[in-house]
Design a protein around this motif. Sequence first.
Motif, PDB file in Angstrom:
ATOM      1  N   SER A  82       0.844  -1.194   0.000  1.00  0.00           N
ATOM      2  CA  SER A  82       0.000   0.000   0.000  1.00  0.00           C
ATOM      3  C   SER A  82       0.882   1.248   0.000  1.00  0.00           C
ATOM      4  O   SER A  82       2.015   1.237   0.468  1.00  0.00           O
ATOM      5  N   ASP A  83       0.338   2.335  -0.539  1.00  0.00           N
ATOM      6  CA  ASP A  83       1.114   3.575  -0.588  1.00  0.00           C
ATOM      7  C   ASP A  83       0.970   4.352   0.719  1.00  0.00           C
ATOM      8  O   ASP A  83       0.396   3.853   1.704  1.00  0.00           O
ATOM      9  N   ALA A  84       1.468   5.574   0.732  1.00  0.00           N
ATOM     10  CA  ALA A  84       1.468   6.377   1.959  1.00  0.00           C
ATOM     11  C   ALA A  84       0.062   6.678   2.461  1.00  0.00           C
ATOM     12  O   ALA A  84      -0.126   6.973   3.639  1.00  0.00           O
ATOM     13  N   LYS A  85      -0.936   6.605   1.551  1.00  0.00           N
ATOM     14  CA  LYS A  85      -2.329   6.835   1.956  1.00  0.00           C
ATOM     15  C   LYS A  85      -3.095   5.541   2.166  1.00  0.00           C
ATOM     16  O   LYS A  85      -4.291   5.553   2.429  1.00  0.00           O
ATOM     17  N   GLY A  86      -2.401   4.421   2.004  1.00  0.00           N
ATOM     18  CA  GLY A  86      -3.020   3.127   2.239  1.00  0.00           C
ATOM     19  C   GLY A  86      -3.627   2.473   1.012  1.00  0.00           C
ATOM     20  O   GLY A  86      -4.117   1.342   1.089  1.00  0.00           O
ATOM     21  N   TYR A  87      -3.578   3.151  -0.128  1.00  0.00           N
ATOM     22  CA  TYR A  87      -4.177   2.581  -1.344  1.00  0.00           C
ATOM     23  C   TYR A  87      -3.268   1.502  -1.921  1.00  0.00           C
ATOM     24  O   TYR A  87      -2.041   1.636  -1.938  1.00  0.00           O
ATOM     25  N   TRP A  88      -3.885   0.441  -2.422  1.00  0.00           N
ATOM     26  CA  TRP A  88      -3.140  -0.640  -3.073  1.00  0.00           C
ATOM     27  C   TRP A  88      -3.946  -1.185  -4.244  1.00  0.00           C
ATOM     28  O   TRP A  88      -5.164  -1.040  -4.303  1.00  0.00           O
ATOM     29  N   LYS A  89      -3.243  -1.816  -5.165  1.00  0.00           N
ATOM     30  CA  LYS A  89      -3.891  -2.427  -6.319  1.00  0.00           C
ATOM     31  C   LYS A  89      -3.024  -3.572  -6.820  1.00  0.00           C
ATOM     32  O   LYS A  89      -1.800  -3.457  -6.855  1.00  0.00           O
TER      33      LYS A  89
END
Length: 471
Positions: free
Chosen positions: A71-78
Amino acid sequence: MKINIKNILTYLALNAVLSFNCIAEVNLPAIFSDNMILQQKSEVAIWGWAKANTKVIATGSWNKRTISTKSDAKGYWKLSMQTPQAGYTPYTLTISDGKAVVLQNILIGEVWLCSGQSNMEMPMKGYPGQPVDGGPEAIVNSSNNGIRCFTVKHVSISTPQDDCEGTWEIAGPETTPDFSATGYFFGKMINRVLNVPVGLVHTSWGGSRIEAWMTPYSLKDIPEKEIPESDRDIKIPNGTPTVLFNGMLHPLVGYGIRGAIWYQGESNREESALYVKMFDNMVHEWRQLWGVGEFPFYYCQIAPYDYGDNLNSGYIREAQTKGMLTPNTGMAVLMDAESPDCIHPPKKKDAGERMALWALAKTYGMGKMHYRSPEVKALEIEGRVVVVSFDYTGSTGLTTYGKEITRFIVSGPDKRFFPAKAALVGDKVYLFSPYVAQPVAVRYCFDNSSATEIFTVEGNLPLPSFRTDDW
């Protein structure tokens, strides 16, 4: 015993932090949930949110392979996962960033996006006072684990949303009444013919205009359409440019689909010339955003209806016909809807199944079947007689079912149209009017409510309205 309040408060605060960490888990958009259908034999995208900068792993029970990302710094993942061939075996999908979320009863099949205005939104149970032909019987007999529908709740907003409201429902007498009728009959035919599960992702809003389903980028060369800068600028919730894309389509972009079906146009009757450009822009932009190639896009031409105004809906139907100039599209003609006094034709089975014919023939390789309505091929003038020939007439030609043809009008150079006597011979119609000495142009059902009289014998597909002039 002396109670230390400070120690108790410290303990409670520490316990709250520990509890929060224990329950922290991945969050998924609504489209990823129990009972969903994933597109077969493809790399499907899965995404969501988790703790920031955390490893996220996903495992599908169909192959038990584990895919991971961060996940990125904002918590988003794909991430993307390979799906197997379609079938009725229920699977699970497990996603974890330390605490697992398990999605149950997933099927692998064919997924289609269904969008548009009220004639796509019209449910199987009908609207008040407006039934769906065969709806009650179809609902009672609709129990089918292999047909599932996700319906997006209405949202009109000026900024793109990451999520929407909706749940996956399995077809059955208690759920099917709320399915899109056009979508359901489309999906049912695909399911029956291919014997694979079909997922319908339904996002539509009655009365919506095409520009509401478009992005700012797809409208950049259409200055007539003003894009709202904030929610305060939304004048028409279902008609302001971009607002339905933002609220009801953006959350779905990237979900694995085979293609899209579309039923819309009534609300854009006043700008037929611009509709051609907007339709082409929209289809290209959706394909670009999904990033899975030039996926098929099948749509319904609007049906005859007496709007009670001075606008001639023949022009918007003509614009929709030009939509087939956009690659990998196909149009279902509904000129036999038999609903001149109701804008919501009850023949939703025809609408869904005629789009399904396009899909079966063009997308699923059954090209020998007849799936396309006839279209004008050529116009010849033989003295005072006009001869109109047609393409796509099927192997057994055209028929009027023994009825007289009364909907043709012809004109001379003066642009004055008069009714014409018509005779159907093979794939040609011969026209004559005693009031036109030098015919140059022909129109057929080119008004609001005239219904077609000519059909293909094979497939019973109606001839659309048309004109040969550009006046």
